[in-house]
Motif scaffolding. Structure first.
Motif, PDB file in Angstrom:
ATOM      1  N   ARG A 103       0.944  -1.090  -0.059  1.00 57.59           N
ATOM      2  CA  ARG A 103      -0.135   0.032  -0.167  1.00 57.59           C
ATOM      3  C   ARG A 103       0.666   1.184  -0.084  1.00 57.59           C
ATOM      4  NH1 ARG A 103      -0.597  -3.463   2.532  1.00 57.59           N
ATOM      5  NH2 ARG A 103       0.458  -2.855   4.116  1.00 57.59           N
ATOM      6  N   ARG A 104       0.323   2.161  -0.919  1.00 60.17           N
ATOM      7  CA  ARG A 104       1.470   3.467  -0.789  1.00 60.17           C
ATOM      8  C   ARG A 104       0.694   4.579  -0.362  1.00 60.17           C
ATOM      9  NH1 ARG A 104       2.723   5.228  -6.862  1.00 60.17           N
ATOM     10  NH2 ARG A 104       0.241   5.997  -6.624  1.00 60.17           N
ATOM     11  N   HIS A 105       1.335   5.306   0.211  1.00 65.34           N
ATOM     12  CA  HIS A 105       0.910   6.555   0.704  1.00 65.34           C
ATOM     13  C   HIS A 105       2.055   7.793   0.569  1.00 65.34           C
ATOM     14  CE1 HIS A 105       2.921   5.172   4.487  1.00 65.34           C
ATOM     15  NE2 HIS A 105       3.163   6.597   4.609  1.00 65.34           N
ATOM     16  N   GLN A 106       1.353   8.877   0.551  1.00 66.59           N
ATOM     17  CA  GLN A 106       2.151  10.132   0.492  1.00 66.59           C
ATOM     18  C   GLN A 106       1.647  11.294   1.153  1.00 66.59           C
ATOM     19  OE1 GLN A 106       2.674  11.632  -3.564  1.00 66.59           O
ATOM     20  NE2 GLN A 106       4.467  12.649  -3.154  1.00 66.59           N
ATOM     21  N   GLN A 107       2.314  12.193   1.610  1.00 64.97           N
ATOM     22  CA  GLN A 107       1.824  13.402   2.461  1.00 64.97           C
ATOM     23  C   GLN A 107       1.593  14.639   1.399  1.00 64.97           C
ATOM     24  OE1 GLN A 107       4.630  15.760   4.478  1.00 64.97           O
ATOM     25  NE2 GLN A 107       3.336  16.277   6.128  1.00 64.97           N
ATOM     26  N   GLU A 108       0.284  14.850   1.543  1.00 66.63           N
ATOM     27  CA  GLU A 108      -0.243  15.888   0.336  1.00 66.63           C
ATOM     28  C   GLU A 108       0.200  17.286   0.963  1.00 66.63           C
ATOM     29  OE1 GLU A 108      -4.632  16.010   0.064  1.00 66.63           O
ATOM     30  OE2 GLU A 108      -4.416  15.547  -1.878  1.00 66.63           O
ATOM     31  N   LYS A 109      -0.020  17.596   2.190  1.00 67.87           N
ATOM     32  CA  LYS A 109       0.126  18.849   2.667  1.00 67.87           C
ATOM     33  C   LYS A 109       0.522  18.398   4.351  1.00 67.87           C
ATOM     34  CE  LYS A 109      -4.350  20.303   3.129  1.00 67.87           C
ATOM     35  NZ  LYS A 109      -5.275  21.269   2.740  1.00 67.87           N
ATOM     36  N   PRO A 110       1.082  19.418   4.991  1.00 61.40           N
ATOM     37  CA  PRO A 110       1.361  19.112   6.592  1.00 61.40           C
ATOM     38  C   PRO A 110      -0.013  18.670   7.076  1.00 61.40           C
ATOM     39  CG  PRO A 110       2.661  21.307   5.948  1.00 61.40           C
ATOM     40  CD  PRO A 110       1.599  20.722   4.797  1.00 61.40           C
TER      41      PRO A 110
END
Lengths: 123, 141
Positions: A103-110
């Motif tokens: 599963r992949r995740h990423q920070q979009e904004k703080p």
């Protein structure tokens, strides 16, 4: 207020925001093979009568929700090992499994993360 | 504001920080599907956390330094390293660092663990004359 909920046994993770790709985005696949016979005509093997329904979700998560959901998929569900209950924002309950072990995740904004998961409805 | 790679033998510092990284939780486990379409997943063997770092706008000199560091110092996946930058603190999810104006901004969603390349490949291309994009994938050692 409706939430997206993932649960297995006593463990439950609530996600407040609706997913960006909603439960209506669904693919259906029947597990069958296509071959050709000796004359070259198509020959279809139907091994299953139950279509496989897959839901791609892009979840929008807080940092706390991200931590809880990563632990839920890793430790409680065990990747693709166990089926669990997914209740979508409309309140529909489904028994599902993860399609992939990754599963992949990423920070979009703080403080805001997005995670992509594919769920397969259990027959 | 930038990113430094530290090994016991050498340090590489890039002035430009990568974009917010993409993190993949990967579970190593066998799985199969029966002829009737029923899925089976087996017990978890191991976990891996794969972190993709994506730089945009690297200068030709910085790209050359990164390639030389990965090829000669790290020997691709051969040696582990740590990541860091001065004034960096960890808040449990992301690195925080002070920009030139003194404002705190987020940097990288990990602690100061040791890393290793997850893939012996650096993908890079020239996006504009003298400017390059490069992608490295790391895993926690």
């Amino acid at each position: 207020m409706q939430k997206t909920v993932f649960s297995l046994g006593a463990v439950r993770v609530d996600v407040a925001l609706p997913p960006l790709r909603r439960a209506g985005d669904r693919t259906s696949t029947l597990h069958q093979r296509r071959e050709r016979d000796s004359s070259g005509s198509p020959y279809i093997y139907t091994k299953s009568l139950a279509p496989r329904r897959t839901y791609p979700l892009r979840l929008v998560l807080s940092a706390n929700e991200l931590d809880l959901l990563r632990a839920f998929f890793r430790d409680t569900v065990g990747g693709v090992r166990r089926a669990f209950t997914w209740t979508d924002h409309q309140g529909t309950e489904r028994q599902v499994r993860l399609v992939k072990s990754a599963r992949r995740h990423q920070q979009e904004k703080p403080g805001r993360f997005v995670m992509d998961i594919d769920l397969e409805e259990c027959p | 504001m930038g990113l430094s790679f530290f090994t016991q033998a050498a340090t590489l510092s890039l002035r430009r920080a990568p974009l917010r990284p993409t993190v993949t939780d990967e579970i190593i486990q066998p799985e199969a599907r029966s002829a009737g379409g029923v899925r089976f997943g087996f017990d978890v063997y191991a976990h891996e956390e794969i972190i993709a770092l994506n730089w945009q706008g690297l200068s030709t000199a910085e790209l050359a330094a990164l390639l030389a560091f990965v090829e000669n110092t790290l020997d691709f996946m051969g040696e582990s390293f740590s990541l860091g930058e001065p004034l960096m603190t960890y808040d449990g999810h992301i690195f925080l660092t002070d920009d030139a104006a003194g404002a705190q901004e987020d940097f990288c969603p990990r602690d100061d663990a040791n890393y290793r390349l997850a893939d012996p490949t650096i993908a890079h291309r020239e996006s504009a004359p003298g400017r390059h994009t490069a992608i490295l994938t790391l895993m926690r050692d």
